[in-house]
Design a protein around this motif. Structure first.
Motif, PDB file in Angstrom:
ATOM      1  N   THR A  54       0.945  -1.336   0.069  1.00  0.00           N
ATOM      2  CA  THR A  54       0.005   0.080  -0.170  1.00  0.00           C
ATOM      3  C   THR A  54       0.910   1.272   0.048  1.00  0.00           C
ATOM      4  O   THR A  54       1.832   1.007   0.545  1.00  0.00           O
ATOM      5  N   LEU A  55      -0.008   2.602  -0.403  1.00  0.00           N
ATOM      6  CA  LEU A  55       1.029   3.698  -0.352  1.00  0.00           C
ATOM      7  C   LEU A  55       1.514   3.865   1.239  1.00  0.00           C
ATOM      8  O   LEU A  55       2.654   4.408   1.236  1.00  0.00           O
ATOM      9  N   GLU A  56       0.644   3.584   2.061  1.00  0.00           N
ATOM     10  CA  GLU A  56       1.302   3.750   3.565  1.00  0.00           C
ATOM     11  C   GLU A  56       2.189   3.001   3.878  1.00  0.00           C
ATOM     12  O   GLU A  56       3.620   3.531   4.437  1.00  0.00           O
ATOM     13  N   ARG A  57       2.302   1.698   3.462  1.00  0.00           N
ATOM     14  CA  ARG A  57       3.234   0.906   3.685  1.00  0.00           C
ATOM     15  C   ARG A  57       4.649   1.061   2.839  1.00  0.00           C
ATOM     16  O   ARG A  57       5.799   1.208   3.322  1.00  0.00           O
ATOM     17  N   LYS A  58       4.511   1.800   1.777  1.00  0.00           N
ATOM     18  CA  LYS A  58       5.754   2.178   1.030  1.00  0.00           C
ATOM     19  C   LYS A  58       6.386   3.591   1.541  1.00  0.00           C
ATOM     20  O   LYS A  58       7.561   3.428   1.760  1.00  0.00           O
ATOM     21  N   ALA A  59       5.351   4.231   2.057  1.00  0.00           N
ATOM     22  CA  ALA A  59       6.145   5.581   2.941  1.00  0.00           C
ATOM     23  C   ALA A  59       6.866   5.411   4.136  1.00  0.00           C
ATOM     24  O   ALA A  59       7.785   5.841   4.369  1.00  0.00           O
ATOM     25  N   ILE A  60       6.182   4.384   4.599  1.00  0.00           N
ATOM     26  CA  ILE A  60       6.884   3.777   5.974  1.00  0.00           C
ATOM     27  C   ILE A  60       8.238   3.260   5.852  1.00  0.00           C
ATOM     28  O   ILE A  60       9.546   3.382   6.409  1.00  0.00           O
ATOM     29  N   LEU A  61       8.248   2.199   4.717  1.00  0.00           N
ATOM     30  CA  LEU A  61       9.701   1.621   4.553  1.00  0.00           C
ATOM     31  C   LEU A  61      10.390   2.634   3.693  1.00  0.00           C
ATOM     32  O   LEU A  61      11.795   2.506   4.074  1.00  0.00           O
ATOM     33  N   LEU A  62      10.106   3.591   3.050  1.00  0.00           N
ATOM     34  CA  LEU A  62      10.952   4.664   2.419  1.00  0.00           C
ATOM     35  C   LEU A  62      11.608   5.249   3.396  1.00  0.00           C
ATOM     36  O   LEU A  62      12.756   5.545   3.538  1.00  0.00           O
ATOM     37  N   ALA A  63      10.712   5.776   4.505  1.00  0.00           N
ATOM     38  CA  ALA A  63      11.423   6.618   5.732  1.00  0.00           C
ATOM     39  C   ALA A  63      12.440   5.743   6.262  1.00  0.00           C
ATOM     40  O   ALA A  63      13.566   6.163   6.584  1.00  0.00           O
ATOM     41  N   LYS A  64      12.153   4.511   6.808  1.00  0.00           N
ATOM     42  CA  LYS A  64      12.977   3.640   7.231  1.00  0.00           C
ATOM     43  C   LYS A  64      14.316   3.396   6.600  1.00  0.00           C
ATOM     44  O   LYS A  64      15.395   3.374   7.229  1.00  0.00           O
ATOM     45  N   VAL A  65      14.382   3.151   5.330  1.00  0.00           N
ATOM     46  CA  VAL A  65      15.581   2.865   4.659  1.00  0.00           C
ATOM     47  C   VAL A  65      16.238   4.267   4.737  1.00  0.00           C
ATOM     48  O   VAL A  65      17.612   4.125   4.703  1.00  0.00           O
ATOM     49  N   ALA A 113      26.006   9.213  18.910  1.00  0.00           N
ATOM     50  CA  ALA A 113      25.589   8.801  17.960  1.00  0.00           C
ATOM     51  C   ALA A 113      24.362   7.826  17.958  1.00  0.00           C
ATOM     52  O   ALA A 113      23.370   7.885  17.539  1.00  0.00           O
ATOM     53  N   MET A 114      24.816   7.038  18.919  1.00  0.00           N
ATOM     54  CA  MET A 114      23.775   5.805  19.230  1.00  0.00           C
ATOM     55  C   MET A 114      22.481   6.514  19.897  1.00  0.00           C
ATOM     56  O   MET A 114      21.423   5.526  19.766  1.00  0.00           O
ATOM     57  N   ILE A 115      22.280   7.619  20.539  1.00  0.00           N
ATOM     58  CA  ILE A 115      21.206   8.071  21.041  1.00  0.00           C
ATOM     59  C   ILE A 115      19.982   8.204  19.887  1.00  0.00           C
ATOM     60  O   ILE A 115      18.970   7.497  20.201  1.00  0.00           O
ATOM     61  N   ARG A 116      20.453   8.819  19.019  1.00  0.00           N
ATOM     62  CA  ARG A 116      19.484   8.921  18.034  1.00  0.00           C
ATOM     63  C   ARG A 116      19.300   7.748  17.258  1.00  0.00           C
ATOM     64  O   ARG A 116      18.020   7.748  17.004  1.00  0.00           O
ATOM     65  N   ILE A 117      20.156   7.212  16.877  1.00  0.00           N
ATOM     66  CA  ILE A 117      20.000   5.925  16.259  1.00  0.00           C
ATOM     67  C   ILE A 117      18.998   5.052  16.820  1.00  0.00           C
ATOM     68  O   ILE A 117      18.232   4.324  16.446  1.00  0.00           O
ATOM     69  N   CYS A 118      19.213   4.764  18.055  1.00  0.00           N
ATOM     70  CA  CYS A 118      18.207   4.027  18.955  1.00  0.00           C
ATOM     71  C   CYS A 118      16.907   4.341  18.876  1.00  0.00           C
ATOM     72  O   CYS A 118      16.042   3.410  18.785  1.00  0.00           O
ATOM     73  N   LYS A 119      16.389   5.941  18.766  1.00  0.00           N
ATOM     74  CA  LYS A 119      15.501   6.137  18.960  1.00  0.00           C
ATOM     75  C   LYS A 119      14.603   5.894  17.414  1.00  0.00           C
ATOM     76  O   LYS A 119      13.553   5.103  17.408  1.00  0.00           O
ATOM     77  N   GLU A 135      15.695   3.158  15.714  1.00  0.00           N
ATOM     78  CA  GLU A 135      15.570   1.635  15.441  1.00  0.00           C
ATOM     79  C   GLU A 135      14.490   1.243  16.191  1.00  0.00           C
ATOM     80  O   GLU A 135      13.909   0.144  15.736  1.00  0.00           O
ATOM     81  N   SER A 136      13.984   1.978  17.406  1.00  0.00           N
ATOM     82  CA  SER A 136      12.775   1.400  18.234  1.00  0.00           C
ATOM     83  C   SER A 136      11.403   1.510  17.047  1.00  0.00           C
ATOM     84  O   SER A 136      10.476   0.902  17.068  1.00  0.00           O
ATOM     85  N   PHE A 137      11.443   2.820  16.411  1.00  0.00           N
ATOM     86  CA  PHE A 137      10.273   2.976  15.284  1.00  0.00           C
ATOM     87  C   PHE A 137      10.368   1.625  14.273  1.00  0.00           C
ATOM     88  O   PHE A 137       9.390   1.002  13.952  1.00  0.00           O
ATOM     89  N   HIS A 138      11.536   1.502  13.887  1.00  0.00           N
ATOM     90  CA  HIS A 138      11.617   0.273  12.784  1.00  0.00           C
ATOM     91  C   HIS A 138      11.338  -1.008  13.168  1.00  0.00           C
ATOM     92  O   HIS A 138      10.734  -1.707  12.541  1.00  0.00           O
ATOM     93  N   GLN A 139      11.553  -1.209  14.481  1.00  0.00           N
ATOM     94  CA  GLN A 139      11.334  -2.623  14.961  1.00  0.00           C
ATOM     95  C   GLN A 139       9.778  -2.498  15.226  1.00  0.00           C
ATOM     96  O   GLN A 139       9.133  -3.688  14.842  1.00  0.00           O
ATOM     97  N   ARG A 140       9.297  -1.693  15.781  1.00  0.00           N
ATOM     98  CA  ARG A 140       7.687  -1.401  15.697  1.00  0.00           C
ATOM     99  C   ARG A 140       6.878  -1.659  14.398  1.00  0.00           C
ATOM    100  O   ARG A 140       6.071  -2.266  14.360  1.00  0.00           O
TER     101      ARG A 140
END
Ligand code: ACO
Length: 311
Positions: free
Chosen positions: A60-71, A149-155, A157-162
């Motif tokens: 879906t368009l929504e899934r595409k937007a989410i995946l694009l943001a994650k990558v 660097a890890m502080i922002r990365i971890c935030k 990554e939590s979104f990615h995991q969810r």
């Protein structure tokens, strides 16, 4: 006998102080950090490939937007980490060169293919889940730029995991065919995810020194166990089966007993023989070569601006 400068350095680490770029540090500390941060950066960059594969095919368009943001987030993580490595005196070009020549590694996990949409769920849930498990403690690592660097990365990554778990939820509660796809993705990614934490402690070359220097905060086996303990109840919640017949909660220890991944396979993937090693390296080299004109144009532009300033 430890030299006095090294002893003073170790005392600062033991006291929980952060080491900053221009301060004195032992050569070994610098080298080990460049190795680990560089490998971490390369993992983020190469890690875009298995998911990039699905951006054009998201359902879906929504899934595409989410995946694009994650990558895109992964690209950003790679860039912060290259910056952190550069503060240690290695250039980004040198790091890329070492990757392309096979002198530096990236995470084994990205040498496995992503065959179905359910793999986007499994990657977010398991791969990013494993990454967070390893990276949350690294927020307290002794080298300042790496820890920060890890502080922002971890935030992120939590979104990615969810988002991955959310895909798994949809698939596991969908049609019978979708549930089968979710199970198949779990079956294929479980052991490679366990391998992300590195070899068992007895085979880990760097752990002892890295932990003394707080470049690493936990051993490989400690984090792997924590990951299994956290993830098994999530699989149960999804109604999926972890592909391990010997998986069992040990009432005495409170932890799950589980089957180790195939370590021969792990070392073989590290040698370059995983299912996608050649593809991944070819894609990275092609991107590097294809981007040469951009780097040249930017360097020419910078030189022109500098000359204009001098005039
Ligand atoms: N994939 C590829 N290589 C690995 C892996 C792996 N999953 N695990 C260990 N190795 C390599 C090590 O780099 C080392 O080889 P080297 O000496 O040539 O560098 C060798 O195997 C022996 O392992 P260890 O001595 O245990 O290595 P180390 O102490 O570096 O521990 C670990 C490995 C846990 C991955 C550590 O480097 C680390 O915490 N890195 C930061 C996190 C990270 O890189 N994450 C990347 C994946 S997550 C993501 O980016 C989305």
């Amino acid at each position: 006998e430890m030299d006095p400068q090294e002893r003073a350095f170790q005392e600062r680490i033991d006291a929980g102080e952060k080491i900053e770029p221009k301060e004195w540090m032992p050569d070994g500390y610098r080298k080990n950090l460049i190795r680990q941060i560089g490998q971490h950066a390369h993992s983020e960059i190469v890690g875009q490939l298995p998911e990039g594969n699905w951006i054009t095919r998201a359902p879906t368009l929504e899934r595409k937007a989410i995946l694009l943001a994650k990558v895109q987030d992964e690209a950003g993580h790679g860039l912060y980490l290259y910056c952190a490595a550069e503060t240690l005196g290695v250039s980004r070009d040198e790091l890329f060169e070492m990757l392309h020549e096979g002198k530096m590694k990236y995470s084994s996990i990205f040498n496995y293919p992503t065959l179905t949409w359910a793999d986007m769920g499994a990657v977010g849930w398991l791969v990013d889940g494993a990454a967070i498990m390893n990276q949350v403690p690294l927020q307290r690592t002794s080298y300042g730029p790496y820890a920060r660097a890890m502080i922002r990365i971890c935030k992120e990554e939590s979104f990615h995991q969810r988002q991955g778990f959310d895909i798994m939820m949809k698939m596991a509660n969908g049609t019978a065919a979708q549930k089968r796809m979710a199970q198949d993705a779990l079956d294929r990614f479980w052991y490679p995810a366990l391998m992300m934490f590195g070899p068992s402690d007895k085979d880990s070359v760097h752990s002892a020194q890295s932990m003394a220097w707080k470049i690493k905060m936990n051993t490989n086996d400690e984090l792997r166990q924590k990951f299994v303990d956290q993830t098994v109840p999530q699989a149960e919640y999804l109604g999926l089966t972890v592909p391990d017949n010997d998986l069992k909660k040990n009432e005495e220890t409170g932890h799950y007993d589980f089957t180790q991944p195939d370590w021969a396979e792990f070392f073989d993937v590290l040698k370059g023989n995983g299912p996608c090693n050649a593809d991944r390296m070819a894609a990275r080299k092609e991107a590097w070569d294809g981007g040469a004109w951009v780097r040249e144009a930017m360097a020419a532009h910078a030189a022109k601006k500098k000359a204009a300033k001098l005039a």
